[in-house]
Design a protein around this motif. Structure first.
Motif, PDB file in Angstrom:
ATOM      1  N   ARG A   1       6.194  18.634 -16.737  1.00 13.87           N
ATOM      2  CA  ARG A   1       6.970  17.886 -15.804  1.00 13.87           C
ATOM      3  C   ARG A   1       6.188  16.894 -14.607  1.00 13.87           C
ATOM      4  NH1 ARG A   1      12.093  17.297 -15.434  1.00 13.87           N
ATOM      5  NH2 ARG A   1      13.279  16.861 -13.565  1.00 13.87           N
ATOM      6  N   LEU A   2       6.485  15.844 -14.512  1.00 14.67           N
ATOM      7  CA  LEU A   2       5.668  14.847 -13.638  1.00 14.67           C
ATOM      8  C   LEU A   2       6.861  14.340 -12.734  1.00 14.67           C
ATOM      9  CD1 LEU A   2       3.742  13.349 -16.744  1.00 14.67           C
ATOM     10  CD2 LEU A   2       2.928  15.263 -15.405  1.00 14.67           C
ATOM     11  N   LYS A   3       6.181  13.882 -11.771  1.00 15.26           N
ATOM     12  CA  LYS A   3       7.057  13.385 -10.427  1.00 15.26           C
ATOM     13  C   LYS A   3       6.135  12.024  -9.929  1.00 15.26           C
ATOM     14  CE  LYS A   3       9.543  14.008  -6.079  1.00 15.26           C
ATOM     15  NZ  LYS A   3       9.981  14.932  -5.468  1.00 15.26           N
ATOM     16  N   PHE A   4       6.805  11.089  -9.579  1.00 12.22           N
ATOM     17  CA  PHE A   4       6.377   9.728  -9.008  1.00 12.22           C
ATOM     18  C   PHE A   4       7.211   9.630  -7.652  1.00 12.22           C
ATOM     19  CE2 PHE A   4       7.120   5.335  -7.804  1.00 12.22           C
ATOM     20  CZ  PHE A   4       5.678   4.973  -8.073  1.00 12.22           C
ATOM     21  N   THR A   5       6.331   9.669  -6.716  1.00 15.18           N
ATOM     22  CA  THR A   5       7.034   9.738  -5.255  1.00 15.18           C
ATOM     23  C   THR A   5       6.459   8.182  -4.802  1.00 15.18           C
ATOM     24  OG1 THR A   5       6.396  11.841  -5.000  1.00 15.18           O
ATOM     25  CG2 THR A   5       6.584  10.533  -3.004  1.00 15.18           C
ATOM     26  N   ALA A   6       7.405   7.389  -4.630  1.00 13.90           N
ATOM     27  CA  ALA A   6       7.574   6.075  -4.287  1.00 13.90           C
ATOM     28  C   ALA A   6       6.900   5.659  -2.918  1.00 13.90           C
ATOM     29  CB  ALA A   6       9.233   5.376  -4.048  1.00 13.90           C
ATOM     30  N   ASP A   7       7.214   6.726  -1.978  1.00 15.89           N
ATOM     31  CA  ASP A   7       6.440   6.484  -0.687  1.00 15.89           C
ATOM     32  C   ASP A   7       4.802   6.298  -0.828  1.00 15.89           C
ATOM     33  OD1 ASP A   7       8.883   6.039   0.564  1.00 15.89           O
ATOM     34  OD2 ASP A   7       8.792   8.198   1.470  1.00 15.89           O
ATOM     35  N   LYS A   8       4.421   7.331  -1.547  1.00 12.54           N
ATOM     36  CA  LYS A   8       3.052   7.501  -1.610  1.00 12.54           C
ATOM     37  C   LYS A   8       2.456   6.245  -2.681  1.00 12.54           C
ATOM     38  CE  LYS A   8       2.568  12.494  -1.825  1.00 12.54           C
ATOM     39  NZ  LYS A   8       2.287  13.760  -2.768  1.00 12.54           N
ATOM     40  N   ALA A   9       3.308   5.642  -3.556  1.00 10.35           N
ATOM     41  CA  ALA A   9       2.542   4.358  -4.158  1.00 10.35           C
ATOM     42  C   ALA A   9       2.875   3.548  -3.298  1.00 10.35           C
ATOM     43  CB  ALA A   9       3.723   4.449  -5.244  1.00 10.35           C
ATOM     44  N   PHE A  10       3.689   3.240  -2.513  1.00  8.24           N
ATOM     45  CA  PHE A  10       3.737   2.231  -1.520  1.00  8.24           C
ATOM     46  C   PHE A  10       2.771   1.896  -0.616  1.00  8.24           C
ATOM     47  CE2 PHE A  10       5.375   0.247   2.519  1.00  8.24           C
ATOM     48  CZ  PHE A  10       5.436  -1.019   2.050  1.00  8.24           C
ATOM     49  N   LYS A  11       2.406   3.273  -0.054  1.00 12.53           N
ATOM     50  CA  LYS A  11       1.127   3.529   0.869  1.00 12.53           C
ATOM     51  C   LYS A  11      -0.072   2.990  -0.002  1.00 12.53           C
ATOM     52  CE  LYS A  11       3.539   6.671   3.807  1.00 12.53           C
ATOM     53  NZ  LYS A  11       3.700   8.260   4.007  1.00 12.53           N
ATOM     54  N   ARG A  12      -0.256   3.094  -1.266  1.00 10.02           N
ATOM     55  CA  ARG A  12      -1.363   2.882  -1.879  1.00 10.02           C
ATOM     56  C   ARG A  12      -1.752   1.516  -1.996  1.00 10.02           C
ATOM     57  NH1 ARG A  12      -0.296   6.972  -6.118  1.00 10.02           N
ATOM     58  NH2 ARG A  12       0.769   5.101  -7.171  1.00 10.02           N
ATOM     59  N   ASN A  13      -0.498   0.792  -2.171  1.00  7.82           N
ATOM     60  CA  ASN A  13      -0.618  -0.679  -2.394  1.00  7.82           C
ATOM     61  C   ASN A  13      -1.092  -1.507  -1.236  1.00  7.82           C
ATOM     62  OD1 ASN A  13      -0.123  -0.427  -5.112  1.00  7.82           O
ATOM     63  ND2 ASN A  13       2.104  -0.448  -4.907  1.00  7.82           N
TER      64      ASN A  13
ATOM     65  N   LEU B   1      15.196   0.808  -8.751  1.00  4.85           N
ATOM     66  CA  LEU B   1      16.766   1.604  -8.973  1.00  4.85           C
ATOM     67  C   LEU B   1      16.688   3.007  -7.794  1.00  4.85           C
ATOM     68  CD1 LEU B   1      17.864   0.557 -12.119  1.00  4.85           C
ATOM     69  CD2 LEU B   1      18.809  -0.264 -10.155  1.00  4.85           C
ATOM     70  N   ARG B   2      15.967   3.865  -8.331  1.00  2.34           N
ATOM     71  CA  ARG B   2      15.891   5.114  -7.865  1.00  2.34           C
ATOM     72  C   ARG B   2      14.858   5.566  -6.795  1.00  2.34           C
ATOM     73  NH1 ARG B   2      19.739   4.294 -10.370  1.00  2.34           N
ATOM     74  NH2 ARG B   2      20.493   5.369 -12.034  1.00  2.34           N
ATOM     75  N   GLY B   3      13.756   4.948  -6.899  1.00  2.00           N
ATOM     76  CA  GLY B   3      13.004   5.516  -5.844  1.00  2.00           C
ATOM     77  C   GLY B   3      11.879   6.480  -6.461  1.00  2.00           C
TER      78      GLY B   3
END
Length: 104
Positions: A92-104, A51-53
């Protein structure tokens, strides 16, 4: 959480967990202890990410279960600060969708 978008997991017609989003912030994620480690938390986080990236969350440093979950999901440390109402440290933590996508 009145200003949050909340997604619920029901099992056998009973609520067993939820995630509440405020924009791209994970305001809360909770599971009944019986369902820890059974991919339900990941499923809720996957929905939030869909939903949010990019996502951000704050977790108490003393919350080892929460910290482990977020780090396994791919969140990275942004900052540590004092949460004055309790006197405890918050991460405070951050999840970056682009980095996660590149790992998979």
């Amino acid at each position: 959480m009145p200003n949050a978008e909340t997604w619920v997991v029901e099992i056998d017609n009973e609520m067993q967990g939820f995630i509440a989003l405020i924009g791209n912030e994970v305001g809360a994620i909770f599971l009944q202890p019986l369902y820890h480690g059974k991919w339900i938390g990941k499923m809720l986080m996957d929905k939030a990410q869909e939903l949010r990236g990019d996502l951000e969350v704050e977790v108490f440093k003393e919350n080892s279960i929460g910290r482990k979950f977020y780090l396994q999901y791919g969140f990275q440390h942004l900052e540590e600060k004092l949460y004055e109402p309790t006197g405890q440290q918050v991460l405070r933590l951050k999840f970056t969708a682009d980095k996660a996508f590149k790992r998979n």
